[in-house]
Design a protein around this motif. Sequence first.
Motif, PDB file in Angstrom:
ATOM      1  N   LEU A   1      -4.446   2.194  10.753  1.00  0.00           N
ATOM      2  CA  LEU A   1      -4.296   1.631  12.109  1.00  0.00           C
ATOM      3  C   LEU A   1      -5.416   2.159  13.009  1.00  0.00           C
ATOM      4  O   LEU A   1      -6.098   3.114  12.651  1.00  0.00           O
ATOM      5  N   PRO A   2      -5.602   1.545  14.199  1.00  0.00           N
ATOM      6  CA  PRO A   2      -6.742   1.937  15.037  1.00  0.00           C
ATOM      7  C   PRO A   2      -6.739   3.398  15.476  1.00  0.00           C
ATOM      8  O   PRO A   2      -7.793   3.999  15.629  1.00  0.00           O
ATOM      9  N   THR A   3      -5.564   3.964  15.716  1.00  0.00           N
ATOM     10  CA  THR A   3      -5.544   5.365  16.124  1.00  0.00           C
ATOM     11  C   THR A   3      -4.514   6.117  15.296  1.00  0.00           C
ATOM     12  O   THR A   3      -3.574   5.524  14.779  1.00  0.00           O
TER      13      THR A   3
ATOM     14  N   ALA B   1       6.581 -12.941  -8.432  1.00  0.00           N
ATOM     15  CA  ALA B   1       5.893 -12.168  -9.468  1.00  0.00           C
ATOM     16  C   ALA B   1       5.834 -10.679  -9.160  1.00  0.00           C
ATOM     17  O   ALA B   1       5.374  -9.895  -9.980  1.00  0.00           O
ATOM     18  N   VAL B   2       6.281 -10.298  -7.974  1.00  0.00           N
ATOM     19  CA  VAL B   2       6.172  -8.883  -7.594  1.00  0.00           C
ATOM     20  C   VAL B   2       7.482  -8.157  -7.862  1.00  0.00           C
ATOM     21  O   VAL B   2       8.550  -8.561  -7.418  1.00  0.00           O
ATOM     22  N   GLU B   3       7.330  -7.084  -8.581  1.00  0.00           N
ATOM     23  CA  GLU B   3       8.493  -6.252  -8.873  1.00  0.00           C
ATOM     24  C   GLU B   3       8.664  -5.208  -7.771  1.00  0.00           C
ATOM     25  O   GLU B   3       9.749  -4.952  -7.289  1.00  0.00           O
ATOM     26  N   GLU B   4       7.525  -4.621  -7.399  1.00  0.00           N
ATOM     27  CA  GLU B   4       7.592  -3.565  -6.398  1.00  0.00           C
ATOM     28  C   GLU B   4       6.282  -3.502  -5.602  1.00  0.00           C
ATOM     29  O   GLU B   4       5.200  -3.648  -6.169  1.00  0.00           O
ATOM     30  N   ALA B   5       6.418  -3.282  -4.296  1.00  0.00           N
ATOM     31  CA  ALA B   5       5.226  -3.075  -3.472  1.00  0.00           C
ATOM     32  C   ALA B   5       5.239  -1.647  -2.944  1.00  0.00           C
ATOM     33  O   ALA B   5       6.290  -1.147  -2.528  1.00  0.00           O
ATOM     34  N   ARG B   6       4.091  -0.997  -3.034  1.00  0.00           N
ATOM     35  CA  ARG B   6       3.984   0.363  -2.465  1.00  0.00           C
ATOM     36  C   ARG B   6       2.986   0.322  -1.326  1.00  0.00           C
ATOM     37  O   ARG B   6       1.871  -0.183  -1.477  1.00  0.00           O
ATOM     38  N   ILE B   7       3.395   0.866  -0.199  1.00  0.00           N
ATOM     39  CA  ILE B   7       2.541   0.841   0.990  1.00  0.00           C
ATOM     40  C   ILE B   7       2.086   2.268   1.281  1.00  0.00           C
ATOM     41  O   ILE B   7       2.914   3.188   1.307  1.00  0.00           O
ATOM     42  N   THR B   8       0.804   2.439   1.485  1.00  0.00           N
ATOM     43  CA  THR B   8       0.302   3.764   1.854  1.00  0.00           C
ATOM     44  C   THR B   8      -0.452   3.666   3.181  1.00  0.00           C
ATOM     45  O   THR B   8      -1.494   3.014   3.264  1.00  0.00           O
ATOM     46  N   LEU B   9       0.118   4.299   4.184  1.00  0.00           N
ATOM     47  CA  LEU B   9      -0.528   4.347   5.499  1.00  0.00           C
ATOM     48  C   LEU B   9      -1.397   5.598   5.535  1.00  0.00           C
ATOM     49  O   LEU B   9      -0.965   6.682   5.127  1.00  0.00           O
ATOM     50  N   HIS B  10      -2.636   5.424   6.009  1.00  0.00           N
ATOM     51  CA  HIS B  10      -3.574   6.551   6.038  1.00  0.00           C
ATOM     52  C   HIS B  10      -3.896   6.972   7.467  1.00  0.00           C
ATOM     53  O   HIS B  10      -3.859   6.149   8.385  1.00  0.00           O
ATOM     54  N   GLU B  11      -4.283   8.229   7.603  1.00  0.00           N
ATOM     55  CA  GLU B  11      -4.799   8.767   8.869  1.00  0.00           C
ATOM     56  C   GLU B  11      -3.883   8.485  10.043  1.00  0.00           C
ATOM     57  O   GLU B  11      -4.327   8.083  11.112  1.00  0.00           O
TER      58      GLU B  11
ATOM     59  N   THR C   1       3.242  10.814   6.483  1.00  0.00           N
ATOM     60  CA  THR C   1       4.139  11.341   5.446  1.00  0.00           C
ATOM     61  C   THR C   1       5.536  10.738   5.573  1.00  0.00           C
ATOM     62  O   THR C   1       6.100  10.235   4.595  1.00  0.00           O
ATOM     63  N   GLU C   2       6.088  10.781   6.787  1.00  0.00           N
ATOM     64  CA  GLU C   2       7.437  10.241   6.995  1.00  0.00           C
ATOM     65  C   GLU C   2       7.472   8.739   6.722  1.00  0.00           C
ATOM     66  O   GLU C   2       8.415   8.216   6.117  1.00  0.00           O
ATOM     67  N   ILE C   3       6.441   8.042   7.196  1.00  0.00           N
ATOM     68  CA  ILE C   3       6.440   6.582   7.061  1.00  0.00           C
ATOM     69  C   ILE C   3       6.287   6.178   5.600  1.00  0.00           C
ATOM     70  O   ILE C   3       7.052   5.352   5.085  1.00  0.00           O
ATOM     71  N   ASN C   4       5.341   6.776   4.903  1.00  0.00           N
ATOM     72  CA  ASN C   4       5.129   6.403   3.501  1.00  0.00           C
ATOM     73  C   ASN C   4       6.357   6.706   2.650  1.00  0.00           C
ATOM     74  O   ASN C   4       6.764   5.903   1.817  1.00  0.00           O
TER      75      ASN C   4
END
Lengths: 258, 354
Positions: free
Chosen positions: A54-56, A80-90, A95-98
């Motif tokens: 995200l921007p900040t 076709a999707v079994e599972e989606a993993r989202i990784t938020l950076h910076e 940590t809590e969100i991921n």
Amino acid sequence: MSTQTSDGPAPARAAVRDQLDRVTDPELDRSIVALEYVDAIEIDGGHVSVDLTLPTAWCSPAFAWMMAVDARDEIESLPAVEEARITLHEHMHETEINRGVNEDLSFAEAFPDADGDVAAVRAELDDKARVARQYDAVEALLEAGLDARAIVDVRLRDLEYVDGADSVSIYVRDSSFAVTVPEAPLERYLEKTREIGLVSAPADRLFRTPEGEPIDPDSFDLVHRRGRLAQVNMSSQGGICDGLREAREGRLEETAGD
Amino acid sequence: MYQHNGEEIFVIDGHVHLWDATEENIQHQGGEEFIQCFYDYHTTFTPEERQWDIDEYRKYGADRMVEDLFGNAAADMAIFQPTYLTDFYDEGFNTTEQNAELATEHPERFVLNGTFDPRDGEEGLEYLEELHEKYDIPGVKLYTAEWRGDSKGWRLDDEDAFEFLEKCQELGIENIHAHKGPTIRPLNRDAFDVKDVDDAASSFPELNFIVEHVGLPRLDDFCWIAAQETNVYGGLAVAAPFAQNRPGKFSEIMSELLWWLGEDRVLFGSDYALWNPDWLVEEVLEAELTEEHRAEYGVEWDLETKKKVMGENIADLYDIDIEAKRQTFEDDEISQQFELEDHYASEEPAAADD
């Protein structure tokens, strides 16, 4: 790189991207793809991983949460999707969100200390997005020659989609005549009203005050102004976010160049 | 005074600080995050050649502040808006007492505001009285997202807050400046929600509520409230520097404000040292509304409007007599220091020459 597994065909990258394009930054009502928040998409069989920045670093945790959850849900809605993993950076709360998003926790479980309710925040921003989108839809009707009285009276049943054309016919004055307007602004508006369940029955009036009520013809101009104002608010905030992101990127480049 | 097309515009900067974010003064990680976030806003909306480095930004001191504000007469007067943040900073970030040192040295140039925090209860009411007695403060700056122990904020429409507003009314502290603007890390975004101003403003019609930063990112909520409450004003800090690198957005925001609030209720503020009036005033005064916005909104950013927004409106709120001030500044200490005597005397009416 997408690969095939014996479980079935992997989703196409374009399909994943299209799903992500449906996810908006709730404060700006713009696609996270268009806003360039998506850093990477990895497809491994039925498993899709998405990296977001995200921007900040201090973007509202509730907003970051909404975008991450929506991205997960949109991608997982592909057969076709079994599972989606989202990784938020910076992000200060990455940590809590991921953890929360990838372990299917609720916002309250992911943020036990947070006061306030993410559903209420989402509802408020959905309403603002609806009001801003209504402005463009109503502009299209005004351009087609309809006046305030006719516009406030349009109901869902008065719309007729024309096959193969990017336009919609709207019947007015007891179906005595119809005007044709471009489909895009109207559809974008209706997408939001459907999402929040505001306009669904055939007899429902299409256009509403920011509070969700039918519009009195005498207050049409004021309601329309409020739609414009909602747009200006969002794009102003977008300007601040853009600027902060540029400043952050500039600083990172400088550090890298040292 | 800013010289604009042969006319002079008296500029009162409605929002300035004298802060201390040196590492010695920071006692909580939030204090470091806060100044870093300020610095991001500073660099985002400041022309590259005018950007400060982080060390001078942490603490710039009184001399530099006087020069930045008044050295090239970009501003003629300024109003101190304190920001205590005593949970983050040992001695506070920008307190009334810290501001008072400079304000009392140049009482003709500075207006000194105080603050209150309803969470301080009885002690807080006493402190407000003390500020009134000691400095005769004409206004307060309120920071509803300030942390205090476990609390992450408060609301202006709380019963406790009303008690403090009643006290302001009783003491004649008429100008209530509330920060309702962008989130500053690590503060809670929702604690800057502007909606609590609505009830407070209608419950205290004798007080003026100046919404600093025009509610961004809730400009829509702010304008809608201000359209109904005539004692609600918009402070331009944060919106003003859009003039420099987002001129189209500045035009649009200004058009909305003038349409919803009218030209009498919009007030200029630089937010110094977030941004510096020594370049910002010029950017705002030379900015233009686009042809499209002027046609769409039917508003003008013309000389008369500029005079009001840059000084006359806030002068009304603070009972400042602009013409008397101009005469005072013909030979006050600051004009002498920066050799501005001629600047303030240049437009003197002939009748006053004898």
